[in-house]
Design a protein around this motif. Structure first.
Motif, short mmCIF file in Angstrom:
data_model
loop_
_atom_site.label_atom_id
_atom_site.label_comp_id
_atom_site.label_asym_id
_atom_site.label_seq_id
_atom_site.Cartn_x
_atom_site.Cartn_y
_atom_site.Cartn_z
N SER A 1 0.84 -1.20 0.00
CA SER A 1 0.00 0.00 0.00
C SER A 1 0.88 1.25 0.00
CB SER A 1 -0.88 0.00 1.25
OG SER A 1 -0.06 0.17 2.39
N PRO A 2 0.30 2.40 -0.37
CA PRO A 2 1.05 3.67 -0.26
C PRO A 2 1.52 3.90 1.18
CG PRO A 2 -0.93 3.98 -1.59
CD PRO A 2 -1.02 2.59 -1.02
N GLN A 3 0.74 3.46 2.16
CA GLN A 3 1.15 3.61 3.57
C GLN A 3 2.39 2.77 3.86
OE1 GLN A 3 -2.03 2.96 2.59
NE2 GLN A 3 -2.90 4.96 3.05
N ASP A 4 2.42 1.55 3.30
CA ASP A 4 3.60 0.69 3.48
C ASP A 4 4.84 1.38 2.90
OD1 ASP A 4 2.21 -1.46 4.64
OD2 ASP A 4 1.78 -2.37 2.69
N LYS A 5 4.67 1.98 1.70
CA LYS A 5 5.81 2.65 1.06
C LYS A 5 6.25 3.85 1.90
CE LYS A 5 5.57 5.42 -2.61
NZ LYS A 5 5.45 5.91 -3.99
N ALA A 6 5.29 4.60 2.41
CA ALA A 6 5.64 5.76 3.23
C ALA A 6 6.37 5.31 4.50
CB ALA A 6 4.37 6.54 3.58
N GLU A 7 5.92 4.21 5.09
CA GLU A 7 6.59 3.72 6.30
C GLU A 7 8.02 3.29 5.99
OE1 GLU A 7 4.93 0.37 8.47
OE2 GLU A 7 6.59 0.46 9.91
N ALA A 8 8.19 2.55 4.89
CA ALA A 8 9.54 2.07 4.53
C ALA A 8 10.48 3.26 4.29
CB ALA A 8 9.45 1.17 3.29
N THR A 9 9.96 4.29 3.60
CA THR A 9 10.76 5.49 3.31
C THR A 9 11.18 6.16 4.61
OG1 THR A 9 9.47 5.79 1.28
CG2 THR A 9 10.70 7.70 2.07
N ARG A 10 10.22 6.29 5.52
CA ARG A 10 10.50 6.94 6.81
C ARG A 10 11.43 6.08 7.66
NH1 ARG A 10 8.34 5.97 11.58
NH2 ARG A 10 6.64 4.70 10.78
N ARG A 11 11.18 4.78 7.69
CA ARG A 11 12.01 3.89 8.51
C ARG A 11 13.49 3.98 8.14
NH1 ARG A 11 10.12 1.54 13.19
NH2 ARG A 11 8.00 0.80 12.95
N MET A 12 13.78 4.10 6.84
CA MET A 12 15.18 4.16 6.41
C MET A 12 15.67 5.60 6.22
SD MET A 12 16.86 1.33 6.30
CE MET A 12 16.14 0.92 7.87
N GLY A 13 14.84 6.59 6.55
CA GLY A 13 15.27 7.99 6.51
C GLY A 13 15.55 8.49 5.11
#
Ligand SMILES: Nc1ncnc2c1ncn2[C@@H]1O[C@H](COP(=O)(O)OP(=O)(O)OP(=O)(O)O)[C@@H](O)[C@H]1O
Length: 212
Positions: free
Chosen positions: A98-110
Motif C-alpha cells: 500500500s502507499p502507507q507501506d511505502k511511506a513507512e519504509a521510506t520513513r524507517r530508512m530515513g
C-alpha cells in the motif's frame, strides 16, 4: 517457521541443520564460511545438493515461499539512472504493498530527503538503506538479510534495529549474516556460527530492544 535439515551444497555447505520458529537468528562466521550460500539457498537463488528446507511449509523455490520472504543480498544493483522514488514505487507495485507501506519504509530508512536522487549519486550506505526499504516494505513474514550492518552508519543501523523490533513484535522472523556478534547484537536474539560450511556453535546473543 524455517526448517533446514542436513543441507548440503557441494564444496560450500555440509550437513547444516537449523530451525527458527520465532524471532531473529544471526549467521556468524569468517569469510567463506557459507553464510551467503545458506541465505541464497533459503532465498531460492541456489539449488541444494542434499537435505531439505521448508519456509512456512513451502520449498524455497516455490512461488508460495517467494511470497513469504524478503531477501536482501550483500550487493544489490539498481539501475543507476532511476531515482529513489521510482525504485520505491516499483517495489510497492511488485509487492502489492500500500502507499502507507511505502511511506513507512521510506520513513524507517530515513530516505525522505533522497527521493529525487538517482541511484548513481547514492553512497554505498544509502544504497543499502534503499535496498532495505524496497525489500522490507509491507513486512514480508521472513527477512533474509546478507550482511545488513556492514554498509550502514550508526544512525542507519539504529533505524534498521527499530524496524526489526517492530517486525519481530508482529511475529515476524529474520535470518541475517555478519562476521562478528557485536555487529548484530542489536538485530538478532540467537546465533549459529558457521565454519567451513558447518555449524560449529550456537547460542544466545545479548539482545535488548524495544519496538518503536
Ligand atoms: N558461485 C560459487 N561457486 C562455487 N563456490 C562458491 C561460489 N560462491 C561462493 N563459493 C564458495 O563457497 C564457500 C562459502 O562462500 P560464502 O560466500 O557462502 O561464504 P560467506 O560466509 O558468506 O563469506 P563472506 O563473509 O566472505 O561473505 C566459499 O568457499 C566460497 O569460495
Amino acid at each position: 517457521m524455517v526448517e533446514v535439515v542436513n543441507l548440503h551444497k557441494k564444496g560450500r555447505l555440509s550437513g547444516v541443520n537449523l530451525r527458527l520458529a520465532s524471532g531473529s537468528l544471526a549467521l556468524l562466521g569468517p569469510n567463506g564460511a557459507g553464510k551467503s550460500t545458506l541465505l541464497g539457498l533459503l532465498a531460492g537463488r541456489l539449488r541444494a545438493d542434499g537435505g531439505v528446507m521448508w519456509l512456512f511449509g513451502h520449498h524455497p523455490q516455490s512461488l508460495e515461499a517467494a511470497r513469504t520472504r524478503a531477501y536482501i543480498p550483500q550487493h544489490l544493483g539498481f539501475p543507476p539512472t532511476l531515482r529513489v522514488e521510482e525504485i520505491l514505487e516499483a517495489a510497492r507495485r511488485l509487492k502489492g504493498a500500500s502507499p502507507q507501506d511505502k511511506a513507512e519504509a521510506t520513513r524507517r530508512m530515513g530516505l525522505e530527503a533522497h527521493l529525487k536522487r538517482p541511484v548513481a549519486q547514492l553512497s554505498g550506505g544509502w544504497r543499502q538503506r534503499l535496498a532495505l526499504a524496497a525489500g522490507l516494505m509491507g513486512y514480508p513474514p521472513l527477512w533474509l538479510l546478507d550482511e545488513p550492518a556492514s554498509a550502514l552508519d550508526t544512525e542507519g543501523l539504529e533505524r534498521l534495529q527499530d524496524w526489526m523490533a517492530a517486525h519481530l513484535a508482529m511475529g515476524g522472523l529474520a535470518i541475517l549474516s555478519a562476521h562478528r556478534q557485536e555487529e548484530i547484537s542489536c538485530l538478532a536474539e540467537r546465533y549459529v556460527r558457521l565454519e567451513d560450511g558447518q555449524v560449529v556453535e550456537q547460542g544466545s546473543v545479548n539482545y535488548a530492544q524495544e519496538p518503536s
